[in-house]
Design a protein around this motif. Structure first.
Motif, PDB file in Angstrom:
ATOM      1  N   THR A   1       0.841  -1.191   0.000  1.00 24.37           N
ATOM      2  CA  THR A   1       0.000   0.000   0.000  1.00 24.37           C
ATOM      3  C   THR A   1       0.879   1.245   0.000  1.00 24.37           C
ATOM      4  N   GLU A   2       0.262   2.397  -0.242  1.00 21.77           N
ATOM      5  CA  GLU A   2       1.012   3.655  -0.180  1.00 21.77           C
ATOM      6  C   GLU A   2       1.615   3.874   1.209  1.00 21.77           C
ATOM      7  N   GLU A   3       0.888   3.433   2.234  1.00 20.73           N
ATOM      8  CA  GLU A   3       1.395   3.567   3.600  1.00 20.73           C
ATOM      9  C   GLU A   3       2.691   2.769   3.773  1.00 20.73           C
ATOM     10  N   LYS A   4       2.718   1.552   3.237  1.00 18.72           N
ATOM     11  CA  LYS A   4       3.920   0.721   3.359  1.00 18.72           C
ATOM     12  C   LYS A   4       5.056   1.214   2.468  1.00 18.72           C
ATOM     13  N   LEU A   5       4.690   1.910   1.392  1.00 16.84           N
ATOM     14  CA  LEU A   5       5.712   2.443   0.491  1.00 16.84           C
ATOM     15  C   LEU A   5       6.310   3.754   1.003  1.00 16.84           C
ATOM     16  N   ALA A   6       5.680   4.356   2.016  1.00 18.81           N
ATOM     17  CA  ALA A   6       6.130   5.660   2.518  1.00 18.81           C
ATOM     18  C   ALA A   6       7.602   5.671   2.932  1.00 18.81           C
ATOM     19  N   PRO A   7       8.115   4.648   3.659  1.00 18.94           N
ATOM     20  CA  PRO A   7       9.550   4.657   4.009  1.00 18.94           C
ATOM     21  C   PRO A   7      10.467   4.610   2.789  1.00 18.94           C
ATOM     22  N   VAL A   8      10.020   3.941   1.725  1.00 21.19           N
ATOM     23  CA  VAL A   8      10.808   3.898   0.490  1.00 21.19           C
ATOM     24  C   VAL A   8      10.879   5.295  -0.117  1.00 21.19           C
TER      25      VAL A   8
END
Length: 320
Positions: free
Chosen positions: A234-241
Motif C-alpha cells: 500500500t502507499e502507507e507501506k511504500l512511505a519509508p521507500v
C-alpha cells in the motif's frame, strides 16, 4: 573486485554475488517471466566476471534454475576456475519432507542437474517450510547428513539458508556452520537480522546477505514497483521507500546503489547476493557496487527509521 574468505574452507567469494531464483523464471514471486535464451545470455556474461559467486537452489523455479545453470556449465566446458558455485538442500515439494534421506537425494539431484561432481558451498534451505523440523535437527537428521556430505568432499563449505530469524537463530547457535544466508532482513528498510549477524560474525561464520533491494522496490523505485518483499504494498507501506528516495534525489544517488552499498559497507557481511535476470542487471549491479556515495548521504539516510519486524510475516508463500 574484493574477495572475502569463508571461514577456513579455502573458498573466497567476491563481496558481490548473484542469485538465480528469478533466473529460473518465477512469475508468481517476481511478477515476470525469464525466457531460457535470456537466462543463458546472463550466465554467459556471469562467467566473464568480475563477480565470482553464483547461488542457486534445488527448488528455485521447481528445478529450472539449476537446469539452466547446468546447461550453461556444459556449454562453457565446465565450471570456471576460481569461481564459486553455491546451491541448497531442499525439501521434497510434494511431501514437504526434509530428512536424512531427502538431503542425500537433493544433493545428488543438484550435482546431476548442474553437471558437476561437487559444489563449493551447500546450504540446508528453508526449514521453516518443512513438514517436521525435527527431521532436520535431530541426531542423524538432515543437518547431520549435510555435514557428512562436506566430509565426503561433495561441498567445501556448508551452511544454513532461510528467512525466519526466530527459527534460524536457535539452530545457528547449535551447529558449527561455515556460512549463512538470510534474505530481506538486513536492508535500508529492515534490520531484523542485525543481532543474528553480530552473533554469526563473533563466531567467524561467514554471512551472505541476500535481497538488499527488499524484493526489488529499492532498485526500481516505488513508482515503478509497488511490492515489498514479494508482497503488494500500500502507499502507507511504500512511505519509508519514498523517504529514502527523497534523500537519494537530494544527493543525486541512485537508490539501488544506496541499497546495495548499505549491505556491502557492513564489515560483518562476507558477500551481498543480488538476483539477476538480464545482462543489463549484471552491469547495473556492478556499477552500483562501484558508485561513489558521499558520507553526507549516509549520515542522513541512516537516521531514517527502520523496521525490526519479520518483513514476510504476512506473505502468502508460493514456490513458483
Amino acid at each position: 573486485m574484493k574477495k572475502n574468505k569463508i571461514k577456513d574452507t579455502g573458498v573466497e567469494v567476491t563481496e558481490l554475488s548473484f542469485g538465480t531464483s528469478s533466473l529460473g523464471s518465477m512469475p508468481d514471486t517476481y511478477g515476470y517471466e525469464v525466457p531460457q535464451q535470456r537466462a543463458q545470455e546472463v550466465l554467459k556474461r556471469f562467467f566473464q566476471g568480475p563477480v565470482n559467486m553464483l547461488d542457486t537452489s534445488r527448488n528455485y523455479a521447481m528445478g529450472e534454475s539449476e537446469k539452466r545453470i547446468g546447461t550453461a556449465i556444459k556449454e562453457n566446458g565446465g565450471w570456471p576456475e576460481k569461481f564459486v558455485l553455491s546451491t541448497k538442500i531442499d525439501r521434497n515439494m510434494d511431501t514437504l519432507v526434509l530428512d536424512k534421506k531427502r538431503t542425500r537425494e537433493s544433493v545428488e539431484e543438484s550435482l546431476r542437474t548442474l553437471n558437476v561432481d561437487s559444489v563449493d558451498v551447500l546450504f540446508l534451505h528453508d526449514p521453516e517450510y518443512v513438514k517436521d523440523i525435527n527431521d532436520v535437527t535431530k541426531k542423524d537428521g538432515a543437518l547431520d547428513e549435510l555435514f557428512k556430505i562436506k566430509e565426503e568432499g561433495l561441498a567445501k563449505a556448508v551452511g544454513l539458508a532461510m528467512g525466519r530469524i526466530d527459527i534460524m537463530f536457535p539452530i545457528l547457535k547449535k551447529w558449527d556452520f561455515d556460512v549463512i544466508i538470510n534474505h530481506n532482513r538486513y536492508t535500508l528498510l529492515n534490520r531484523e537480522a542485525g543481532e543474528m549477524y553480530s552473533y554469526a560474525h563473533s563466531k567467524n561464520i561467514s554471512i551472505f546477505n541476500a535481497a538488499p533491494y527488499a524484493g526489488g522496490v529499492l532498485a526500481k523505485g516505488p513508482n515503478n514497483f509497488k511490492k515489498i518483499t514479494y508482497q503488494d504494498a500500500t502507499e502507507e507501506k511504500l512511505a519509508p521507500v519514498r523517504e529514502i528516495e527523497k534523500i537519494c534525489k537530494k544527493y543525486n544517488v541512485e537508490m539501488g546503489a544506496a541499497a546495495l552499498q548499505f549491505s556491502m559497507k557492513d564489515k560483518r557481511i562476507t558477500s551481498t547476493i543480488c538476483g539477476v535476470t538480464s545482462v543489463q542487471s549484471i552491469e547495473k549491479n556492478i556499477s552500483w557496487a562501484e558508485t561513489d556515495i558521499p558520507q553526507e548521504f549516509w549520515n542522513e539516510v541512516l537516521k531514517l527509521p527502520y523496521s525490526s519486524k519479520d518483513p514476510e510475516s504476512e506473505r502468502v508463500y508460493t514456490p513458483g
